[in-house]
Every structure is written in structure tokens, then in C-alpha cells.
Design an enzyme around this catalytic site. Sequence first.
Site, PDB file in Angstrom:
ATOM      1  N   GLN A  47       0.855  -1.183   0.000  1.00 22.52           N
ATOM      2  CA  GLN A  47       0.000   0.000   0.000  1.00 22.52           C
ATOM      3  C   GLN A  47       0.886   1.226   0.000  1.00 22.52           C
ATOM      4  O   GLN A  47       1.788   1.347   0.823  1.00 22.52           O
ATOM      5  CB  GLN A  47      -0.894   0.000   1.246  1.00 22.52           C
ATOM      6  CG  GLN A  47      -1.977   1.056   1.244  1.00 22.52           C
ATOM      7  CD  GLN A  47      -3.255   0.597   0.557  1.00 22.52           C
ATOM      8  OE1 GLN A  47      -3.683  -0.534   0.732  1.00 22.52           O
ATOM      9  NE2 GLN A  47      -3.853   1.476  -0.230  1.00 22.52           N
TER      10      GLN A  47
ATOM     11  N   SER B 201      -0.231   6.589  -3.393  1.00 21.71           N
ATOM     12  CA  SER B 201      -1.038   6.790  -4.601  1.00 21.71           C
ATOM     13  C   SER B 201      -1.508   5.493  -5.244  1.00 21.71           C
ATOM     14  O   SER B 201      -2.224   5.532  -6.247  1.00 21.71           O
ATOM     15  CB  SER B 201      -0.233   7.586  -5.640  1.00 21.71           C
ATOM     16  OG  SER B 201       0.944   6.874  -6.001  1.00 21.71           O
TER      17      SER B 201
ATOM     18  N   ASP C 153      13.459   8.265  -5.589  1.00 18.90           N
ATOM     19  CA  ASP C 153      12.856   7.594  -4.436  1.00 18.90           C
ATOM     20  C   ASP C 153      13.573   6.272  -4.152  1.00 18.90           C
ATOM     21  O   ASP C 153      12.929   5.246  -3.923  1.00 18.90           O
ATOM     22  CB  ASP C 153      11.367   7.359  -4.682  1.00 18.90           C
ATOM     23  CG  ASP C 153      10.583   7.184  -3.380  1.00 18.90           C
ATOM     24  OD1 ASP C 153      11.126   7.521  -2.314  1.00 18.90           O
ATOM     25  OD2 ASP C 153       9.438   6.704  -3.439  1.00 18.90           O
TER      26      ASP C 153
END
Length: 686
Positions: A371, A374, A491
Site C-alpha cells: 500500500q 497513490s 525515491d
Amino acid sequence: MRSFSFLCFLLSFFLLFDFSFPSLSVSFLPDRNITLYGDAHLRNNAIILTQPHTCPASSSSSSSSNGVGKALYLYPIRFLDPLTNTTASFFCRFSFSIIRSPLCSSGDGMAFLITSNADSFSLSKGYMGLPGPALNPQDSFIAVEFDTSSDPSLGDISSNHIGIDVNTIVSFAAIDAVSVGIDIQSGRQITAWIEYSDSSKLIQVWVSYFHVRPPSPILVAQVDLSESFKEYMHVGFSASNGQGSAVHIVDHWWFKTYTTLSSVTPRDTSEKGDCLMCYPENPMYNYGPGTQNGWKKQLLEMALGLGGLAAFTVSITVVLFVIIIFFAMKKGKGVGGRTKEGRINRVPRRLSINEIRTATMGFHRSRIIGQGASATVFKGYLSSCGLVAVKRFDQAGIECARNPFITEFATMVGCLRHENLVQLQGWCCEGTVLALVYEYLPNGSLNEVLHKNSSSAIFLLWKQRLNIVLGVASALSYLHEECERQIIHRDVKACNILLDAEFNAKLGDFGLAVVYEHSSLMRAATIPAGTTGYLAPEYVYYGVPSVKSDVYSFGVVMLEVATGKRPVDDVGAVLVDRVWSFWEIGKLIEAADSKLVGAFNTLEVERMLMVGLSCVHPNHENRPTVKEAAMILRGEAPLPVLPQRKPAVGFQSVLSEDSDETLNLAGDNSPSTDDATWMTPRTHFG
């Protein structure tokens, strides 16, 4: 084409036999090739390990064996070659059932057993017949237990658990079977698969009520069994009832040893080959006498019956001959559809909403495996791809200029083909569904393995950790320097580094990535995005991503892998500062993960910590490129020169002075003189 297929078949057939371990695979009739101990007996082509008795168990019942039964294959199997120091790997599949007496408590349970002493077993309650505490130091055993009793003194986690034992009944890895949907005491037939790979020092266990192996093991443990293997070991099963009563039944047993040098792996042969106990009346196991595979059994028995130098010489000659022909044909014709690295260059395809819904059981909550802010990731199955990870994006914010689905799709659809990048299999953009479909990586994320997965007993050895870091370095080098367009990931973190079945690293999640032409003259400032603890200070301050901001994140990952600590812990302590403090007092090695308990190469650990510190240097100009960092990690370049103390954070343009590139900053964000040495960025970020 037929001749080529036949030659490949011959090659596979002859390489199936590893003459260093002649007990590779054996077919036999159980009444002739099994030695039975205690209560064990044969009935209807199955091994019955224990007998039911009245409750509570009386002293007269099963007096000779105290409710213990054991069945071992008649001949010892070779697991270790002392001359070459070669250790065998093994794969085992069997079906079993435990039928509990209705008026009694359950028995102790049963175990798959590999033991150096066929006569060693325990009469103690709860031991399942496995060797007891008085184990002779010269003996050893390995067992996978299916335990139906609970004794806290033995470390049992429940009365329905599966555990892995090495030379002691106390399991070093275990899982509650009910938690994964299996009731060992239900009386239903259960199929178990057990695989040990000596190359990765990994043992894995699967269980199912069905005869098809599940995609993911329920128990994975890191262990070096070479230290427990003797040259020859006995293989079989044991069970005991203790003060309870149950019938423990084993049938359809299949076992194989192999070496890492063999072309045959258990994943190649797990659903085919010859069984130790398979019968023609059960079509689910279609390998017994009288079946279409009966000829293979006869050939195997003939091959195993061949002995001496003549058989060995003939076999080696045939193998060499086939190999020569195979490579000659391969050189002449090539292998279509594959890249130069040997990987299939599969182009992602568009998938319908019905395919996606079917694959994920209608996006059922039970299929969720991840999860994010977005998107939600579901585990699914597509007939064209097998197991997949379906990343469904939220509809909220779809009208925004920077939609994560569009960003990630635009980056990945360019066919980023690299072995250390998660591969895109397909996508769906239909109705209310926006989804990207990726290959499924069974061992989850590096973050889960390092910090959250203690219950599943996954532990990364140092060599695996180094391999993971080098894999991420390879992926980032490809993105930064080898792509036609330069890609800044933005990221890089442990959550976005996924691990395949062999714990190789694959970098994923390109939802924040930015793509530049290498000749681009303009790099605009953005709102800094990423995760606290991984962001380079100059990126947070200016909002301009660069390869050096990725390098900083990569450096934090290195420190995380080497120390086993989170970038920012629960009390707010920053990992980068912690490692710098060890460097400043000359005790850098003390920052290493204590869970490794010294089982590592000190020079390699110190090297990774130093490279990590060089990558998180506050001044981006002093950071190496990812490729340079990888060279140092491999020992191909000298160690970085680090300052004696952590430098203060000084902000300056992330672009070189002689560059024509300009900063496109919104407003006057130039730091004043007083701001030049801020130790913490002022910018807030998500």
C-alpha cells in the site's frame, strides 16, 4: 528442429545423473527398500508411522516404542564429497496426513528427517521420535517438523506449527500453520515441498491441501547445512504420540539430491521425475509402473544399477559429445527472442479490465501485498505471465499535472530492460482502472526483510547483503549513464528495492522519476518528494533532483544494509549521523549489524560503511558516482578519503560551475550568507 529437441533431451537426461552423488534419485517398492522402526508399518502402499491407542496412553501400550515410529530409506544417501568439499542440495515432496483419535489429545506430530545415525531416536514426549538432548556429538540431523503439540520448554509457538530443526528439537525457524491456512491436525491429506540450496544456504518449505506447489513458501530460513551433513546420511520420517493418539501417514514420497554444478534444478524437476512412493492408481502422481512414464523409471533403475569406471566413462563421453553439438548449433543459429544477456525481451502489453479483475479476484483485500500513497499493489495471476504484482493507482488527483500513473508508465514503457529493474509486464487503462502489471518478486522488499520479517525467519547473510547493494548500484548506473535518456529515480529506498527468489535486488517504483535528455540545458526546481532520511540536503533545499541526489539515497541504503538500522528510528535518531559518530571515534566496524554476530568479512563491511559515508557527504561534489561506488565496493578502486569529522551542510548549486544549465527557481530562493551552513533544511517535504 526435432533433432535439436532430441539432443536437448539427451543432454538433460544425462546431466540428471551427478556421479559425485550417485543417490541422486531412486525409485523403489516401499516393502523392499524401507527400514521400519518402532510402531511404523506399511499398509496399502503407505507408511503408517504410529498406531492409535487408548487414552490416556498406558504403560503397556506400545511399550517397546512408547508410540514412536520411524521409516528410513534402506540405503544411505551421499550429501558430502570430502575430496572436493562439495555439498549436495536437495528437494523433497511428499503427502501426509495426521488423523487424530476422536477421544484423545493429539500426538506429538511427525517430521521429515535427514540423520547420520539411523538408530538414534528419542522416546521423550514432544520429540516426534527425533534424536533427544543426549545426541552423540559425532551424530547430526536435520528435520522439518509438523508439530501437533505445544511445549514452551521446547520453544513451540503453537500446537499446530511447522519448524526447521538442526541437531536439536528446538526449532530455529518456525511458523504457525493455521496462520497460513493449514490445519495439520485436520486429517486432510497435505502435500509438502522442502528445498535446500547449498549455493544460497537457503531452506524453503511449501505446504498445500492440493498437489500443486503454491507460488510462495510459508517458511524460509538461512542456514548452512554443510556443517551438519556427513558424507552419507539416512533420509525418512519419524513420528510419536506421547500422551496423545494419532495416526501419522506418509505416501507419495519423492526425493532428489543435486549439486549447483548440475543443469537440473528443483524448479525444473519439482513436478516431474521419479518418486520414492508413487502408484498408478493415483493419476495425480502419474509416475508409477504401468504409466506412460514407466519407461523413465526403468531407465533410471538401469542407470543407477550401472557402476564402475566403464559406466562413468561412457556417460561422460556422451555428455561431452552432446554439449559440443549443442553449442555448435547454438553458435550457428543463435537463440531467437533473447537479449545478449540471455533474458527474454518481452514487450509489455495492454490488458483488459476483465483480465486484471480476474487476476486479482476482483481486487480482493486478501490479495493486497503493498500500500502506497497513490497506489495499492495486489498479488495476481495471469495465464500469459504467471504470478504478477498489479499496481492499481487511485483515481484521486488524476487531473493533476503530475499523475503517478502517467509518470511511471511513461518511464517504464520505454522498455527499461535490466536484470536489476522490476520488469513491466503490461498495463490497463480502462473504465475506472489504472494499473501497471509487474513481475512478482516472492521475497518482498528489502525493508521487510531487514526490519519487519523476523517472524518468517528470513535473515540476510553478509554476502547476500553485498550482492543486493551491488545489484542496486548496477540498476542506478544503468539509469544514470547507460539509458538513451537519463533517469533520476528520486525515491531510492529499501521499500522500493524488491528481492527475487534468490534474493537478487530489483529496483522498482518509478512514480517520482524524472527523465532528462543527456543534453538538456534546463533542470527545473520541483517540490521535493521522497522519504525522510533518504533525501539529499541540497535536493530538499533547492528542489532540483540530480544523479547526486540519487547517490545520497543510495548511500543511505548502503548504511541501512550494513547496520540493520532504519534511516530514522522511532525516537528520531538519524542513521547517517550515527555512522558518522562511529567514524569520528575510529570505531566504524562497531556500526555493523549486531545480528550478523561477526559472520562477515570485516574489510568488506568497513568498505561498505565508508562508501556509504562518501555517498551521503553533505557536499554533493564530494560524492562519487554510483558506478565509482560499485567499483570501490568490489575492491576495484581505492577507498574513499573521508574527513575526520562530519562536514557541515553547505548549500550550493547542484550543477557544476562550468555548466550552461540554469536553476529555474520560483521566486528568490537564494540562501543568504547566514543560511549557508544550515544543519537542517528549512523546506518541508512529503
